[in-house]
Motif scaffolding. Sequence first.
Motif, PDB file in Angstrom:
ATOM      1  N   ALA A 107       0.847  -1.187   0.000  1.00  0.00           N
ATOM      2  CA  ALA A 107       0.000   0.000   0.000  1.00  0.00           C
ATOM      3  C   ALA A 107       0.886   1.242   0.000  1.00  0.00           C
ATOM      4  O   ALA A 107       2.072   1.188   0.340  1.00  0.00           O
ATOM      5  N   LYS A 108       0.307   2.363  -0.380  1.00  0.00           N
ATOM      6  CA  LYS A 108       1.066   3.596  -0.483  1.00  0.00           C
ATOM      7  C   LYS A 108       1.713   3.981   0.834  1.00  0.00           C
ATOM      8  O   LYS A 108       2.847   4.481   0.881  1.00  0.00           O
ATOM      9  N   ASP A 109       1.001   3.745   1.956  1.00  0.00           N
ATOM     10  CA  ASP A 109       1.520   4.160   3.251  1.00  0.00           C
ATOM     11  C   ASP A 109       2.272   3.057   3.979  1.00  0.00           C
ATOM     12  O   ASP A 109       2.665   3.229   5.134  1.00  0.00           O
ATOM     13  N   ASP A 110       2.488   1.914   3.338  1.00  0.00           N
ATOM     14  CA  ASP A 110       3.294   0.858   3.959  1.00  0.00           C
ATOM     15  C   ASP A 110       4.737   1.315   4.133  1.00  0.00           C
ATOM     16  O   ASP A 110       5.286   2.033   3.281  1.00  0.00           O
ATOM     17  N   ILE A 111       5.358   0.883   5.214  1.00  0.00           N
ATOM     18  CA  ILE A 111       6.805   1.016   5.383  1.00  0.00           C
ATOM     19  C   ILE A 111       7.366  -0.399   5.340  1.00  0.00           C
ATOM     20  O   ILE A 111       7.260  -1.147   6.311  1.00  0.00           O
ATOM     21  N   PRO A 112       7.948  -0.805   4.200  1.00  0.00           N
ATOM     22  CA  PRO A 112       8.424  -2.186   4.044  1.00  0.00           C
ATOM     23  C   PRO A 112       9.880  -2.348   4.472  1.00  0.00           C
ATOM     24  O   PRO A 112      10.688  -1.425   4.357  1.00  0.00           O
ATOM     25  N   LEU A 113      10.200  -3.538   4.936  1.00  0.00           N
ATOM     26  CA  LEU A 113      11.557  -3.897   5.325  1.00  0.00           C
ATOM     27  C   LEU A 113      11.972  -5.137   4.558  1.00  0.00           C
ATOM     28  O   LEU A 113      11.278  -6.158   4.601  1.00  0.00           O
ATOM     29  N   GLY A 115       7.402   1.049  13.303  1.00  0.00           N
ATOM     30  CA  GLY A 115       6.398   1.388  12.305  1.00  0.00           C
ATOM     31  C   GLY A 115       6.455   0.588  11.027  1.00  0.00           C
ATOM     32  O   GLY A 115       5.720   0.890  10.071  1.00  0.00           O
ATOM     33  N   VAL A 116       7.304  -0.432  10.958  1.00  0.00           N
ATOM     34  CA  VAL A 116       7.333  -1.284   9.763  1.00  0.00           C
ATOM     35  C   VAL A 116       6.016  -2.041   9.677  1.00  0.00           C
ATOM     36  O   VAL A 116       5.566  -2.660  10.645  1.00  0.00           O
ATOM     37  N   SER A 117       5.405  -1.996   8.512  1.00  0.00           N
ATOM     38  CA  SER A 117       4.108  -2.656   8.326  1.00  0.00           C
ATOM     39  C   SER A 117       4.195  -3.895   7.451  1.00  0.00           C
ATOM     40  O   SER A 117       3.251  -4.699   7.420  1.00  0.00           O
ATOM     41  N   ARG A 118       5.291  -4.064   6.717  1.00  0.00           N
ATOM     42  CA  ARG A 118       5.478  -5.241   5.873  1.00  0.00           C
ATOM     43  C   ARG A 118       6.931  -5.683   5.921  1.00  0.00           C
ATOM     44  O   ARG A 118       7.844  -4.858   5.787  1.00  0.00           O
ATOM     45  N   PHE A 119       7.136  -6.992   6.091  1.00  0.00           N
ATOM     46  CA  PHE A 119       8.459  -7.587   6.066  1.00  0.00           C
ATOM     47  C   PHE A 119       8.573  -8.466   4.828  1.00  0.00           C
ATOM     48  O   PHE A 119       7.672  -9.272   4.554  1.00  0.00           O
ATOM     49  N   ILE A 120       9.667  -8.307   4.098  1.00  0.00           N
ATOM     50  CA  ILE A 120       9.897  -9.048   2.858  1.00  0.00           C
ATOM     51  C   ILE A 120      11.234  -9.755   3.015  1.00  0.00           C
ATOM     52  O   ILE A 120      12.284  -9.128   3.053  1.00  0.00           O
ATOM     53  N   ALA A 151       1.698 -12.906   9.893  1.00  0.00           N
ATOM     54  CA  ALA A 151       0.795 -12.365   8.873  1.00  0.00           C
ATOM     55  C   ALA A 151       1.399 -11.225   8.072  1.00  0.00           C
ATOM     56  O   ALA A 151       0.995 -10.990   6.925  1.00  0.00           O
ATOM     57  N   ASP A 152       2.374 -10.506   8.633  1.00  0.00           N
ATOM     58  CA  ASP A 152       2.933  -9.338   7.938  1.00  0.00           C
ATOM     59  C   ASP A 152       4.255  -9.640   7.249  1.00  0.00           C
ATOM     60  O   ASP A 152       4.979  -8.713   6.866  1.00  0.00           O
ATOM     61  N   VAL A 153       4.587 -10.923   7.074  1.00  0.00           N
ATOM     62  CA  VAL A 153       5.865 -11.309   6.467  1.00  0.00           C
ATOM     63  C   VAL A 153       5.626 -12.068   5.162  1.00  0.00           C
ATOM     64  O   VAL A 153       4.870 -13.043   5.139  1.00  0.00           O
ATOM     65  N   ASP A 154       6.255 -11.613   4.081  1.00  0.00           N
ATOM     66  CA  ASP A 154       6.330 -12.370   2.835  1.00  0.00           C
ATOM     67  C   ASP A 154       7.679 -13.085   2.808  1.00  0.00           C
ATOM     68  O   ASP A 154       8.713 -12.433   2.960  1.00  0.00           O
ATOM     69  N   VAL A 155       7.673 -14.394   2.635  1.00  0.00           N
ATOM     70  CA  VAL A 155       8.905 -15.183   2.636  1.00  0.00           C
ATOM     71  C   VAL A 155       9.187 -15.663   1.219  1.00  0.00           C
ATOM     72  O   VAL A 155       8.321 -16.246   0.568  1.00  0.00           O
ATOM     73  N   TRP A 156      10.415 -15.407   0.776  1.00  0.00           N
ATOM     74  CA  TRP A 156      10.849 -15.790  -0.563  1.00  0.00           C
ATOM     75  C   TRP A 156      12.013 -16.768  -0.471  1.00  0.00           C
ATOM     76  O   TRP A 156      12.750 -16.791   0.516  1.00  0.00           O
ATOM     77  N   ARG A 157      12.165 -17.570  -1.514  1.00  0.00           N
ATOM     78  CA  ARG A 157      13.346 -18.417  -1.642  1.00  0.00           C
ATOM     79  C   ARG A 157      13.886 -18.270  -3.058  1.00  0.00           C
ATOM     80  O   ARG A 157      13.183 -17.843  -3.971  1.00  0.00           O
ATOM     81  N   SER A 158      15.151 -18.656  -3.211  1.00  0.00           N
ATOM     82  CA  SER A 158      15.821 -18.546  -4.496  1.00  0.00           C
ATOM     83  C   SER A 158      16.656 -19.791  -4.735  1.00  0.00           C
ATOM     84  O   SER A 158      17.191 -20.377  -3.776  1.00  0.00           O
ATOM     85  N   PRO A 159      16.805 -20.226  -5.993  1.00  0.00           N
ATOM     86  CA  PRO A 159      17.703 -21.345  -6.278  1.00  0.00           C
ATOM     87  C   PRO A 159      19.170 -20.983  -6.068  1.00  0.00           C
ATOM     88  O   PRO A 159      20.018 -21.857  -5.971  1.00  0.00           O
ATOM     89  N   LEU A 160      19.463 -19.680  -6.002  1.00  0.00           N
ATOM     90  CA  LEU A 160      20.827 -19.234  -5.729  1.00  0.00           C
ATOM     91  C   LEU A 160      21.061 -19.179  -4.229  1.00  0.00           C
ATOM     92  O   LEU A 160      20.168 -18.859  -3.464  1.00  0.00           O
ATOM     93  N   GLY A 213       9.403   0.721  -7.067  1.00  0.00           N
ATOM     94  CA  GLY A 213      10.314   1.779  -6.684  1.00  0.00           C
ATOM     95  C   GLY A 213       9.619   3.071  -6.333  1.00  0.00           C
ATOM     96  O   GLY A 213       8.395   3.123  -6.147  1.00  0.00           O
ATOM     97  N   ASP A 214      10.413   4.123  -6.229  1.00  0.00           N
ATOM     98  CA  ASP A 214       9.949   5.452  -5.842  1.00  0.00           C
ATOM     99  C   ASP A 214       9.256   5.417  -4.482  1.00  0.00           C
ATOM    100  O   ASP A 214       8.204   6.033  -4.283  1.00  0.00           O
ATOM    101  N   ARG A 215       9.913   4.711  -3.557  1.00  0.00           N
ATOM    102  CA  ARG A 215       9.406   4.661  -2.190  1.00  0.00           C
ATOM    103  C   ARG A 215      10.557   4.307  -1.247  1.00  0.00           C
ATOM    104  O   ARG A 215      11.609   3.836  -1.660  1.00  0.00           O
ATOM    105  N   TRP A 216      10.333   4.538   0.051  1.00  0.00           N
ATOM    106  CA  TRP A 216      11.322   4.234   1.074  1.00  0.00           C
ATOM    107  C   TRP A 216      11.246   2.765   1.475  1.00  0.00           C
ATOM    108  O   TRP A 216      10.159   2.204   1.609  1.00  0.00           O
ATOM    109  N   TYR A 217      12.429   2.176   1.663  1.00  0.00           N
ATOM    110  CA  TYR A 217      12.547   0.812   2.180  1.00  0.00           C
ATOM    111  C   TYR A 217      13.562   0.800   3.316  1.00  0.00           C
ATOM    112  O   TYR A 217      14.555   1.540   3.291  1.00  0.00           O
ATOM    113  N   LEU A 218      13.335  -0.060   4.297  1.00  0.00           N
ATOM    114  CA  LEU A 218      14.408  -0.483   5.190  1.00  0.00           C
ATOM    115  C   LEU A 218      15.083  -1.673   4.545  1.00  0.00           C
ATOM    116  O   LEU A 218      14.420  -2.549   3.979  1.00  0.00           O
TER     117      LEU A 218
END
Length: 336
Positions: free
Chosen positions: A35-41, A63-68, A86-95, A116-121
């Motif tokens: 979302a526009k007001d999310d602060i993602p990490l 204030g982090v609202s989404r963890f990636i 609930a607020d964490v997206d978990v990814w994996r990679s073959p590398l 892009g065009d947004r702040w990330y931790l």
Amino acid sequence: MMTRYETYKLAARVRKRKREIAMVCLREGGQRPLAKDDIPLVFNTHNDLKLMPPFLAHYRKLGVSRFICVDDVSSDGTREYLLSQADVDVWRSPLRYREARRGREWREALFDRYGGDRWYLNVDSDEFLIYQDSEHQRLDKLIQVLERRGDKRLAAPMLDMYPTEPLGSATLDTDDHRMPWEIADHFDGVGYEISYTKRAISITGGPRKRKFAHVLELIKYPLIFWDRNCSLSVSIHQPLPCERNFLDISGVLLHFKFFSDYREKIEQAVSDGQYFDGAAIYRKMLNDLQKTGEFDFADEHSVRFSGSRQLLELGFIAPIPFASAPTAPRETTKQV
């Protein structure tokens, strides 16, 4: 500082070698848009289950609202724990971490996917951001200050934390409700060197240099406005464009490597070989450990951590003007 032409040439080389990274989102339903007001990490992790509860709690309070997260084949339950949040997206990679240029390509791939065009931790799972009055001032207020003065990054070196009692007794686990700085509660109060390269600030020092002669780059930019001009391909310590890297040092990353499982962690790092130069630093640490039988980081310059005000008073971080009145963008000055 690099000239605009030098920056352009470096960015062109980076774009030329950029590759697509195959990644899979493990959360049911796949990737969820921000979302526009999310602060993602965005963070990488590998077998850091003991740190996950305090890590998430610390950044949620900021204030982090989404963890990636990219989980690099954890086998200690880290992945399963994160998937239950609930607020964490978990990814994996073959590398693996090393193949993904020490995780930088994972991070860039996720910035591209989430937009892009947004702040990330942008941190690791053993790094806890502290800035002036971070106990009370949330990240949205910090971002407002950075935007008012025209900054697009926050400069923050890693500050290695350690206990003063024997490491074998410094236990942290998922049932422990303490923060890691209540256990590994000391840092080196002196012994740091700051310089300026053409690309970024450089800071070295700390207990690993003092004890093992490891000259490690400590500076990072954990809060970053990510746009099409940005890249981590040169180094996570020298993100492009380089002219954005010369800032007041307004934060630190409390860095937690040393708990009671340190021997297991070092042996695992050596056998895994994912770190820089085939984990040469960890090989040196393992050799020292085999000779001494125990690490003891405490010395006469060890300081017990007590909060952001202490770091401000000691000169580790610059003040942040959390004021409501807008200020004009400032010219960047170098700290000495």
